[in-house]
Design a protein around this motif. Structure first.
Motif, short mmCIF file in Angstrom:
data_model
loop_
_atom_site.label_atom_id
_atom_site.label_comp_id
_atom_site.label_asym_id
_atom_site.label_seq_id
_atom_site.Cartn_x
_atom_site.Cartn_y
_atom_site.Cartn_z
N ALA A 53 0.84 -1.20 0.00
CA ALA A 53 0.00 0.00 0.00
C ALA A 53 0.88 1.25 0.00
O ALA A 53 0.57 2.25 -0.68
CB ALA A 53 -0.92 -0.01 1.22
N TYR A 54 1.96 1.20 0.75
CA TYR A 54 2.92 2.30 0.77
C TYR A 54 3.53 2.50 -0.63
O TYR A 54 3.63 3.62 -1.12
CB TYR A 54 4.01 1.98 1.79
N ASN A 55 3.92 1.40 -1.26
CA ASN A 55 4.48 1.49 -2.61
C ASN A 55 3.48 2.08 -3.60
O ASN A 55 3.86 2.86 -4.48
CB ASN A 55 4.91 0.10 -3.09
N LYS A 56 2.22 1.71 -3.45
CA LYS A 56 1.17 2.24 -4.34
C LYS A 56 1.05 3.75 -4.17
O LYS A 56 0.93 4.50 -5.14
CB LYS A 56 -0.16 1.56 -4.05
N LEU A 57 1.09 4.21 -2.93
CA LEU A 57 1.04 5.65 -2.67
C LEU A 57 2.22 6.36 -3.32
O LEU A 57 2.05 7.44 -3.92
CB LEU A 57 1.07 5.91 -1.16
N ALA A 250 15.79 -3.60 -15.91
CA ALA A 250 17.06 -3.97 -16.51
C ALA A 250 16.87 -4.46 -17.95
O ALA A 250 17.76 -4.33 -18.79
CB ALA A 250 17.73 -5.07 -15.68
N ALA A 251 15.67 -4.99 -18.24
CA ALA A 251 15.36 -5.49 -19.57
C ALA A 251 14.73 -4.42 -20.46
O ALA A 251 14.29 -4.71 -21.57
CB ALA A 251 14.42 -6.69 -19.46
N GLY A 252 14.65 -3.18 -19.93
CA GLY A 252 14.14 -2.08 -20.75
C GLY A 252 12.65 -1.87 -20.68
O GLY A 252 12.07 -1.15 -21.51
N LYS A 253 11.97 -2.49 -19.69
CA LYS A 253 10.53 -2.33 -19.55
C LYS A 253 10.21 -1.71 -18.19
O LYS A 253 10.79 -2.10 -17.17
CB LYS A 253 9.82 -3.69 -19.66
N SER A 254 9.29 -0.78 -18.18
CA SER A 254 8.93 -0.08 -16.94
C SER A 254 7.69 -0.71 -16.31
O SER A 254 6.66 -0.84 -16.96
CB SER A 254 8.68 1.40 -17.23
N LEU A 255 7.82 -1.11 -15.05
CA LEU A 255 6.68 -1.61 -14.28
C LEU A 255 6.56 -0.78 -13.01
O LEU A 255 7.57 -0.43 -12.40
CB LEU A 255 6.90 -3.07 -13.88
N PRO A 256 5.33 -0.47 -12.58
CA PRO A 256 5.18 0.26 -11.31
C PRO A 256 5.66 -0.58 -10.14
O PRO A 256 5.62 -1.82 -10.19
CB PRO A 256 3.67 0.53 -11.24
N HIS A 257 6.13 0.09 -9.11
CA HIS A 257 6.65 -0.59 -7.92
C HIS A 257 5.48 -0.89 -6.98
O HIS A 257 5.37 -0.35 -5.89
CB HIS A 257 7.69 0.30 -7.25
N ASN A 258 4.60 -1.79 -7.43
CA ASN A 258 3.45 -2.20 -6.63
C ASN A 258 2.82 -3.42 -7.29
O ASN A 258 2.59 -3.42 -8.50
CB ASN A 258 2.42 -1.07 -6.52
N ALA A 259 2.56 -4.46 -6.51
CA ALA A 259 2.05 -5.71 -7.09
C ALA A 259 0.71 -5.53 -7.78
O ALA A 259 0.50 -6.01 -8.89
CB ALA A 259 1.95 -6.77 -5.98
N ARG A 260 -0.22 -4.83 -7.13
CA ARG A 260 -1.55 -4.64 -7.73
C ARG A 260 -1.47 -3.83 -9.03
O ARG A 260 -2.15 -4.14 -10.01
CB ARG A 260 -2.48 -3.96 -6.73
N MET A 261 -0.62 -2.81 -9.05
CA MET A 261 -0.47 -2.01 -10.25
C MET A 261 0.24 -2.79 -11.35
O MET A 261 -0.05 -2.61 -12.54
CB MET A 261 0.27 -0.71 -9.92
N GLN A 262 1.15 -3.68 -10.98
CA GLN A 262 1.79 -4.55 -11.97
C GLN A 262 0.75 -5.49 -12.58
O GLN A 262 0.78 -5.75 -13.79
CB GLN A 262 2.93 -5.34 -11.34
N TRP A 263 -0.15 -5.98 -11.76
CA TRP A 263 -1.23 -6.85 -12.26
C TRP A 263 -2.05 -6.11 -13.32
O TRP A 263 -2.49 -6.70 -14.32
CB TRP A 263 -2.11 -7.29 -11.10
N GLY A 264 -2.24 -4.82 -13.12
CA GLY A 264 -3.00 -4.03 -14.09
C GLY A 264 -2.21 -3.68 -15.34
O GLY A 264 -2.79 -3.26 -16.34
N ALA A 265 -0.89 -3.86 -15.28
CA ALA A 265 -0.04 -3.46 -16.41
C ALA A 265 0.34 -4.61 -17.34
O ALA A 265 0.79 -4.38 -18.46
CB ALA A 265 1.24 -2.80 -15.89
#
Length: 324
Positions: A53-57, A250-265
């Protein structure tokens, strides 16, 4: 001695004797290893949800900061445009005051000349009228856009301030919960955190996988043995979503630092479609790991532990995702 005194004396002796002979209050039993393990697992799970939740914020604050910067960059030119439009309208007002708009129109229409001349004069007046209307419309539109952008900026900045307060409160809670968890680990294992792993070039152990997925997998192998650090995204420590986002960065792809947001991406896939580099999400979207093949994942488990490779059925699975 009276019978009453004898009775009271006997009762007193009996009470004193009972007090002296009564066993002391039983000592509080120390929790068993199984109970400590149960508490540690429960606390670790709860803490990881708070950390995510902190990471999502933090991710939302980054998004709002970027939005505020974009709004600020648009407001400057809009202010200049509005001022130019304001000057044009002001000039029209001064001209109308000096010449008298209605009188000038009547004079142009009554001026001697043929029908062609009259049509020309009417066309000129129509053109002047359109130009005036255009300047007024431009000023109105510029002003409206400027007010809209400033309002959006105020809302964005207000949201940022509220999120910053939430972030501070979340950090205090994490630090408090972390202290309790570390104390449980000290009771159970004699130390708050796992011993630092002997560092080797873990990337050399990674399977040969081509493309960006291979880069992400090699990165994750290189992180094995590094400590769990809440809010961490490397290179010295990670939390779960910090590890997966760092591996794919490192592989050139951006993912948010949050599990739930990664699920959405990510693109959602079935278990049978899993291949190295995909992400495995766990119940409640409070944990995420990187799949590395043969039913194994690499993840940052929880506070006090180190990044490790293990079987992917470590807890109930929510779903699987492929980075696009």
């Amino acid at each position: 001695m009276s019978s009453l005194r004898k009775t009271l004396r006997a009762l007193t002796i009996a009470l004193v004797s009972a007090t002296l002979l009564a066993p002391g209050a039983p000592a509080r039993a120390e929790p068993s290893p199984a109970e400590l393990t149960r508490r540690i697992e429960k606390s670790s799970t709860e803490l990881e949800h708070v950390v995510e939740a902190y990471n999502k914020l933090r991710e939302e604050i980054k998004t709002n900061t970027a939005a505020a910067a974009r709004l600020q960059s648009r407001i400057g030119p809009l202010e200049q445009q509005t001022e130019r439009s304001r000057a044009d309208v002001g000039e029209l007002a001064v001209t109308a005051y000096k010449t008298g708009n209605n009188l000038a129109t009547a004079e142009a229409l009554l001026r001697p000349g043929g029908s062609d001349s009259l049509l020309d004069r009417l066309g000129m007046l129509d053109q002047l009228t359109r130009q005036r209307q255009e300047k007024i419309s431009n000023f109105t539109a510029s002003q409206r856009r400027l007010i809209g952008e400033k309002t959006r900026l105020e809302v964005t900045l207000g949201r940022q301030a509220a999120q910053a307060r939430e972030l501070t409160a979340a950090k205090r809670r994490i630090e408090r919960d972390l202290a309790e968890l570390y104390e449980l680990r000290r009771q159970a294992y004699g130390r708050a955190t796992e011993k630092p792993a002997v560092r080797t070039d873990g990337a050399k152990d990674a399977p040969a996988i081509s493309g960006r997925a291979g880069v992400a997998v090699r990165y994750a192998y290189g992180a094995i043995g590094k400590p769990y650090v809440w809010g961490g995204a490397g290179p010295n420590g990670y939390d779960c979503s910090g590890l997966t986002s760092a591996a794919w960065r490192a592989a050139g792809k951006s993912l948010p630092h949050n599990a739930r947001m990664q699920w959405g991406a990510v693109a959602h896939i079935g278990r049978g479609e899993l291949r190295p580099g995909d992400l495995v999400f766990y119940r409640g979207l409070g944990h995420v790991a990187l799949y590395v093949g043969d039913g194994q994942v690499i993840d940052a488990p929880s506070a006090g532990r180190n990044v490790l490779k293990r079987g992917m059925n470590l807890m109930p699975i929510q779903g699987y995702g492929r980075v696009r």
